[in-house]
Design an enzyme around this catalytic site. Structure first.
Site, mmCIF file in Angstrom:
data_model
loop_
_atom_site.group_PDB
_atom_site.id
_atom_site.type_symbol
_atom_site.label_atom_id
_atom_site.label_comp_id
_atom_site.label_asym_id
_atom_site.label_seq_id
_atom_site.Cartn_x
_atom_site.Cartn_y
_atom_site.Cartn_z
ATOM 1 N N PRO A 2 0.903 -1.261 0.147
ATOM 2 C CG PRO A 2 -0.725 -1.554 1.839
ATOM 3 C CD PRO A 2 0.703 -1.733 1.190
ATOM 4 C CD GLU A 3 2.454 3.464 -4.530
ATOM 5 O OE1 GLU A 3 2.605 4.654 -4.551
ATOM 6 O OE2 GLU A 3 2.599 2.775 -5.250
ATOM 7 C CE LYS A 52 5.542 2.988 0.313
ATOM 8 N NZ LYS A 52 6.458 2.141 -0.371
ATOM 9 N NE ARG A 152 14.328 4.874 12.696
ATOM 10 C CZ ARG A 152 14.130 5.064 13.994
ATOM 11 N NH1 ARG A 152 14.763 5.419 14.896
ATOM 12 N NH2 ARG A 152 13.019 3.974 14.412
ATOM 13 C CG ASN A 194 7.035 -0.114 -8.232
ATOM 14 O OD1 ASN A 194 7.921 0.900 -8.574
ATOM 15 N ND2 ASN A 194 6.825 -1.183 -8.837
ATOM 16 N NE ARG A 298 8.525 -3.003 -5.715
ATOM 17 C CZ ARG A 298 7.854 -2.315 -4.816
ATOM 18 N NH1 ARG A 298 8.341 -1.649 -3.762
ATOM 19 N NH2 ARG A 298 6.609 -1.973 -5.354
#
Ligand SMILES: [Zn+2]
Length: 310
Positions: A2-3, A52, A152, A194, A298
């Site tokens: 999932p984005e 995410k 981060r 992606n 990817r």
């Protein structure tokens, strides 16, 4: 995977269905029994996402931190007032609400069913439940540790806070890796996966292998704005649509107007993207064959004619 738009919807959903409620938290599978016990019986006060990552904040300042990874998924169920989707990531239209009457024959809701499969954590509120399976990260952390996780991560276009565009630009320009790799680097920008990666590069007509350090500030700013725009649409739509109505088959002017007003009209799945998974097909803009390449493990989709080196 999932984005970011899916995580943002997920956070909203948790706030909607569990916000302000005391939750029963357990780990039916057992692997998260200790973490679940720390949260059990506490009130969910806020739900948020960054990139995410999902953060569920409880009233004693502990946080459930979840990263779904490639295989993680939440499923929801409950009574007819429980406005949950059956599985997050499934396309839903704006404002669509699914409701569940657990049990056959319209029996009243009588609590969640026995867990099926390896349920890492189960949250149960007054009107429904949520089950997590297969996540990469599922941990109970302190508020300070949650802040450290955020520290981060790069800026999240769905937050788009003051200074985020500048941080994104600085992150890009300080690196020599290809732009297509940097967009997937969660320390550079958080939440792009992606699909959005390929689509925004095409929309901005950017060469995927352009080193970050060679991206002009004006272009980097336009790229940030475009990511903000398409991902914000993704939150509203519940799916990734990066094409505009004129690229949608079978849509006349009236339908295009309705789509522009973000009403009921959506493109068919095959019309929703410019290049993602369209390798071998003609580019929607120039008719050149869309290509596929391997980048950072990817698949990258791009048009060699529209996205040339500067
Ligand atoms: Zn093209």
């Amino acid at each position: 995977m999932p984005e970011g738009h899916t995580l943002r919807r997920l956070a909203r959903q948790f706030a909607d269905v569990f916000g302000g409620q005391q939750l029963a938290v357990s780990s039916p599978q057992g692997r998260f029994a200790g973490g679940a016990a720390l949260l059990d019986g506490h009130v969910l006060v806020a739900a948020d996402s960054h990139g995410k990552h999902l953060f569920l904040h409880f009233d004693h300042s502990l946080v459930l931190h979840v990263h779904l990874g490639l295989y993680g998924a939440w499923s929801f169920g409950g009574d007819s007032t429980f406005a949950g989707s059956s599985s997050i990531g499934a396309p839903r239209r704006v404002g669509e609400r699914e409701s569940f009457d657990d049990g056959a024959g319209g029996l009243p809701y009588d609590g969640p069913p026995a867990p099926v499969g390896a349920v890492r954590v189960r949250l149960v509120g007054a009107n429904g439940w949520a089950d997590l399976r297969g996540a990469t990260t599922c941990e109970t952390i302190t508020a300070a540790e949650a802040e450290a996780v955020l520290g981060r991560l790069g800026p999240d276009p769905l937050r788009n806070r003051r200074g985020d565009a500048g941080r994104f630009i600085a992150n890009l320009q300080s690196r020599t890796a290809p732009l297509a790799a940097l967009l997937m680097d969660q320390k550079v920008i958080a939440g792009v996966g992606n699909v959005y990666r390929a689509e925004v590069l095409f929309r901005r007509r950017l060469y995927p292998w352009l080193p970050g350090s060679n991206v002009e500030e004006t272009e980097a700013r336009k790229l940030w704005r475009d990511v903000v725009s398409v991902m914000t649409d993704g939150v509203a739509d519940g799916r990734i649509i990066t094409t505009t109505p004129r690229f949608w088959a079978g849509h006349g002017k009236a339908a295009a107007r309705a789509a522009a007003a973000r009403t009921e009209t959506y493109p068919a799945r095959e019309d929703a993207h410019f290049v993602y998974k369209r390798d071998g097909l003609p580019c929607r803009v120039c008719r050149t064959t869309v290509l596929i390449a391997e980048l950072v493990g990817r698949k990258l989709y791009w048009c060699p004619s529209c996205q040339q080196p500067a």
